[in-house]
Design a protein around this motif. Structure first.
Motif, PDB file in Angstrom:
ATOM      1  N   GLY A   1       0.840  -1.189   0.000  1.00  0.00           N
ATOM      2  CA  GLY A   1       0.000   0.000   0.000  1.00  0.00           C
ATOM      3  C   GLY A   1       0.871   1.233   0.000  1.00  0.00           C
ATOM      4  O   GLY A   1       1.840   1.328  -0.764  1.00  0.00           O
ATOM      5  N   CYS A   2       0.561   2.179   0.866  1.00  0.00           N
ATOM      6  CA  CYS A   2       1.388   3.376   1.002  1.00  0.00           C
ATOM      7  C   CYS A   2       1.672   3.613   2.480  1.00  0.00           C
ATOM      8  O   CYS A   2       0.993   3.074   3.358  1.00  0.00           O
ATOM      9  CB  CYS A   2       0.716   4.595   0.378  1.00  0.00           C
ATOM     10  N   ASN A   3       2.695   4.385   2.737  1.00  0.00           N
ATOM     11  CA  ASN A   3       3.090   4.712   4.109  1.00  0.00           C
ATOM     12  C   ASN A   3       3.189   3.449   4.967  1.00  0.00           C
ATOM     13  O   ASN A   3       4.017   2.586   4.668  1.00  0.00           O
ATOM     14  CB  ASN A   3       2.144   5.753   4.700  1.00  0.00           C
ATOM     15  N   GLU A   4       2.338   3.307   5.977  1.00  0.00           N
ATOM     16  CA  GLU A   4       2.439   2.142   6.876  1.00  0.00           C
ATOM     17  C   GLU A   4       1.423   1.032   6.558  1.00  0.00           C
ATOM     18  O   GLU A   4       1.199   0.138   7.368  1.00  0.00           O
ATOM     19  CB  GLU A   4       2.259   2.585   8.343  1.00  0.00           C
ATOM     20  N   ASP A   5       0.778   1.096   5.405  1.00  0.00           N
ATOM     21  CA  ASP A   5      -0.180   0.059   4.964  1.00  0.00           C
ATOM     22  C   ASP A   5      -1.431  -0.020   5.835  1.00  0.00           C
ATOM     23  O   ASP A   5      -2.140  -1.036   5.830  1.00  0.00           O
ATOM     24  CB  ASP A   5       0.466  -1.335   4.943  1.00  0.00           C
ATOM     25  N   VAL A   6      -1.733   1.033   6.578  1.00  0.00           N
ATOM     26  CA  VAL A   6      -2.899   1.004   7.466  1.00  0.00           C
ATOM     27  C   VAL A   6      -4.189   0.825   6.667  1.00  0.00           C
ATOM     28  O   VAL A   6      -5.015  -0.047   6.957  1.00  0.00           O
ATOM     29  CB  VAL A   6      -2.961   2.290   8.322  1.00  0.00           C
ATOM     30  N   ASN A   7      -4.357   1.637   5.623  1.00  0.00           N
ATOM     31  CA  ASN A   7      -5.608   1.577   4.870  1.00  0.00           C
ATOM     32  C   ASN A   7      -5.679   0.346   3.971  1.00  0.00           C
ATOM     33  O   ASN A   7      -6.768  -0.155   3.687  1.00  0.00           O
ATOM     34  CB  ASN A   7      -5.815   2.854   4.057  1.00  0.00           C
ATOM     35  N   LEU A   8      -4.543  -0.134   3.538  1.00  0.00           N
ATOM     36  CA  LEU A   8      -4.508  -1.390   2.791  1.00  0.00           C
ATOM     37  C   LEU A   8      -5.143  -2.512   3.607  1.00  0.00           C
ATOM     38  O   LEU A   8      -5.989  -3.266   3.107  1.00  0.00           O
ATOM     39  CB  LEU A   8      -3.053  -1.742   2.462  1.00  0.00           C
ATOM     40  N   LEU A   9      -4.751  -2.621   4.858  1.00  0.00           N
ATOM     41  CA  LEU A   9      -5.269  -3.674   5.727  1.00  0.00           C
ATOM     42  C   LEU A   9      -6.711  -3.395   6.151  1.00  0.00           C
ATOM     43  O   LEU A   9      -7.531  -4.302   6.252  1.00  0.00           O
ATOM     44  CB  LEU A   9      -4.374  -3.815   6.957  1.00  0.00           C
ATOM     45  N   ARG A  10      -7.022  -2.115   6.371  1.00  0.00           N
ATOM     46  CA  ARG A  10      -8.378  -1.745   6.801  1.00  0.00           C
ATOM     47  C   ARG A  10      -9.408  -2.042   5.708  1.00  0.00           C
ATOM     48  O   ARG A  10     -10.545  -2.420   5.994  1.00  0.00           O
ATOM     49  CB  ARG A  10      -8.397  -0.262   7.177  1.00  0.00           C
ATOM     50  N   ASN A  11      -9.005  -1.892   4.445  1.00  0.00           N
ATOM     51  CA  ASN A  11      -9.926  -2.165   3.339  1.00  0.00           C
ATOM     52  C   ASN A  11     -10.568  -3.538   3.469  1.00  0.00           C
ATOM     53  O   ASN A  11     -11.794  -3.682   3.363  1.00  0.00           O
ATOM     54  CB  ASN A  11      -9.176  -2.088   2.004  1.00  0.00           C
ATOM     55  N   THR A  12      -9.741  -4.547   3.665  1.00  0.00           N
ATOM     56  CA  THR A  12     -10.266  -5.909   3.735  1.00  0.00           C
ATOM     57  C   THR A  12     -10.864  -6.223   5.098  1.00  0.00           C
ATOM     58  O   THR A  12     -11.930  -6.842   5.194  1.00  0.00           O
ATOM     59  CB  THR A  12      -9.160  -6.918   3.384  1.00  0.00           C
ATOM     60  N   SER A  13     -10.222  -5.774   6.172  1.00  0.00           N
ATOM     61  CA  SER A  13     -10.722  -6.131   7.510  1.00  0.00           C
ATOM     62  C   SER A  13     -12.100  -5.528   7.766  1.00  0.00           C
ATOM     63  O   SER A  13     -12.991  -6.193   8.313  1.00  0.00           O
ATOM     64  CB  SER A  13      -9.732  -5.700   8.591  1.00  0.00           C
ATOM     65  N   GLU A  14     -12.336  -4.278   7.376  1.00  0.00           N
ATOM     66  CA  GLU A  14     -13.635  -3.653   7.617  1.00  0.00           C
ATOM     67  C   GLU A  14     -14.698  -4.178   6.652  1.00  0.00           C
ATOM     68  O   GLU A  14     -15.871  -4.287   7.023  1.00  0.00           O
ATOM     69  CB  GLU A  14     -13.517  -2.134   7.560  1.00  0.00           C
ATOM     70  N   LEU A  15     -14.301  -4.536   5.434  1.00  0.00           N
ATOM     71  CA  LEU A  15     -15.250  -5.180   4.529  1.00  0.00           C
ATOM     72  C   LEU A  15     -15.730  -6.497   5.146  1.00  0.00           C
ATOM     73  O   LEU A  15     -16.916  -6.839   5.074  1.00  0.00           O
ATOM     74  CB  LEU A  15     -14.575  -5.442   3.183  1.00  0.00           C
TER      75      LEU A  15
END
Length: 380
Positions: A32-46
């Motif tokens: 992802g970008c930076n620390e991959d926070v939103n990359l992981l959140r995309n799937t976990s919150e879905l």
């Protein structure tokens, strides 16, 4: 078509792809970008979305077919645009375009991938969509749009979520920032992946094929970075979109919408669809996951414009969750690239077949007979 039972999940494909791809190529795909926070959140919150089954109701069978912009597709998912596909796995855009056509799902070609508009159209018999990175010069914009029209692309997708390139530490370390550079370390990685290396020799060094007619000959990597910076302006606004709407007579979709204001502007400008997306978590690490804005955007504007979604979708159940939340259609990028990285020429067919099988199972389990019924099974 049956899928390869050695790889019965997208996670299995990801693991195998990592084994077969040079590290710099895999990390470009996977990160992802930076620390991959939103990359992981995309799937976990879905995956927090839950669906309600009906077990005692009469059931006539499940049908995954769905109609989008007047075209009936065999499944409610398609292949999202991905840049530099041939760098990640040689010839991958062509592999995926063929598979999408064979399975009757949409394939979207990116401006900055490694196959041309014309070749994608040839492989899909004029059914591939095209995603436009907005050029700085209107003449270049107009010429690319005319080529997409001549290639009979039914849908033009304009990208709004790359006003600047994401800050991606892996790519910077690996020399894949702009301008790119090939280090000794990268060369050693290539030598350790003979299948990738041999396929690259077979198909040639990946290039921005759609952009070739506009690029000076003999660019080195540093000059390529300068050319890309000078040629494209990622920040869209109404004044840039209006002439595209006037020029493009087919369906026009904007990808990267993540708030109500942008959805309203898309409707006001006469667009046909929006793809709620955060670029797979590759642009804004501090942003929301895609499922969060999707829910409210679909509820408020779903009867005014076709609302779709990508980013974070990795399975048939994920497709079901997005559709139940309000998306009319879904797209995936990484999932299909993992398939090609894992299985080469068979990767596209395998991944589509796998996702179809997973989605069919979810529909049968829920007692959901057609795709449009998914919202009736959402647990709110």
């Amino acid at each position: 078509m049956a899928f390869n039972t050695k790889y019965p999940s997208i996670d299995d494909l990801r693991t195998r792809a990592q084994q077969r791809m040079p590290r710099f190529a895999f990390e470009y795909l996977d990160g992802g970008c930076n620390e991959d926070v939103n990359l992981l959140r995309n799937t976990s919150e879905l995956r927090d979305v839950q669906l309600r089954p009906n077990y005692l109701r009469a059931h006539k069978g499940a049908n995954t077919k769905t109609t989008l912009f007047g075209i009936e597709y065999d499944a409610p998912f398609g292949i999202a645009p991905v840049g530099l596909q041939g760098l990640m796995w040689p010839n991958s855009p062509e592999i995926l375009a063929k598979a999408a056509h064979h399975h009757n799902i949409p394939f979207i070609l990116s401006t900055v991938t490694t196959s041309s508009i014309e070749r994608a159209s040839e492989l899909t018999e004029g059914k591939s969509w095209f995603q436009l990175y907005h050029p700085t010069e209107n003449s270049l914009r107009d010429d690319i749009i005319k080529r997409a029209d001549a290639a009979h692309c039914p849908v033009l997708v304009i990208l709004c979520d790359v006003p600047t390139f994401g800050f991606r530490p892996r790519d910077i370390r690996n020399g894949l920032a702009m301008p790119p550079k090939m280090s000794i370390q990268n060369i050693l990685q290539v030598l350790s992946k003979p299948s990738w290396a041999l396929n690259t020799l077979r198909y040639g060094q990946p290039n921005f094929e759609t952009l070739k007619p506009y690029m000076p000959k003999g660019l080195d990597l540093k000059q390529l970075g300068k050319f890309m910076d000078q040629t494209f302006s990622g920040r869209l606004n109404a004044e840039k979109i209006k002439p595209i709407r006037d020029m493009w007579k087919g369906k026009l979709v904007i990808k990267g919408v993540a708030c109500h204001e942008d959805a309203e502007e898309a409707i006001r400008l006469g667009l046909d669809g929006i793809i709620v997306s955060n670029h797979g978590g590759r642009q804004l690490d501090a942003g929301e996951s895609t499922i969060k804005p999707l829910a409210s955007i679909a509820e408020k504007y779903g009867d005014q414009i076709t609302v779709m979604m990508d980013s974070g979708i990795r399975s048939g159940p994920d497709v079901a969750r997005a559709l139940a939340t309000g998306a009319k259609f879904t797209f995936m990028g990484r999932s299909f690239m993992y398939g090609v990285g894992a299985l080469g020429n068979q990767g596209g067919d395998h991944t589509i077949s796998l996702l179809k099988a997973e989605l069919q199972q979810v529909m049968e389990q829920l007692c959901c007979e057609k795709v449009s019924d998914f919202p009736n099974h959402l647990i709110k």
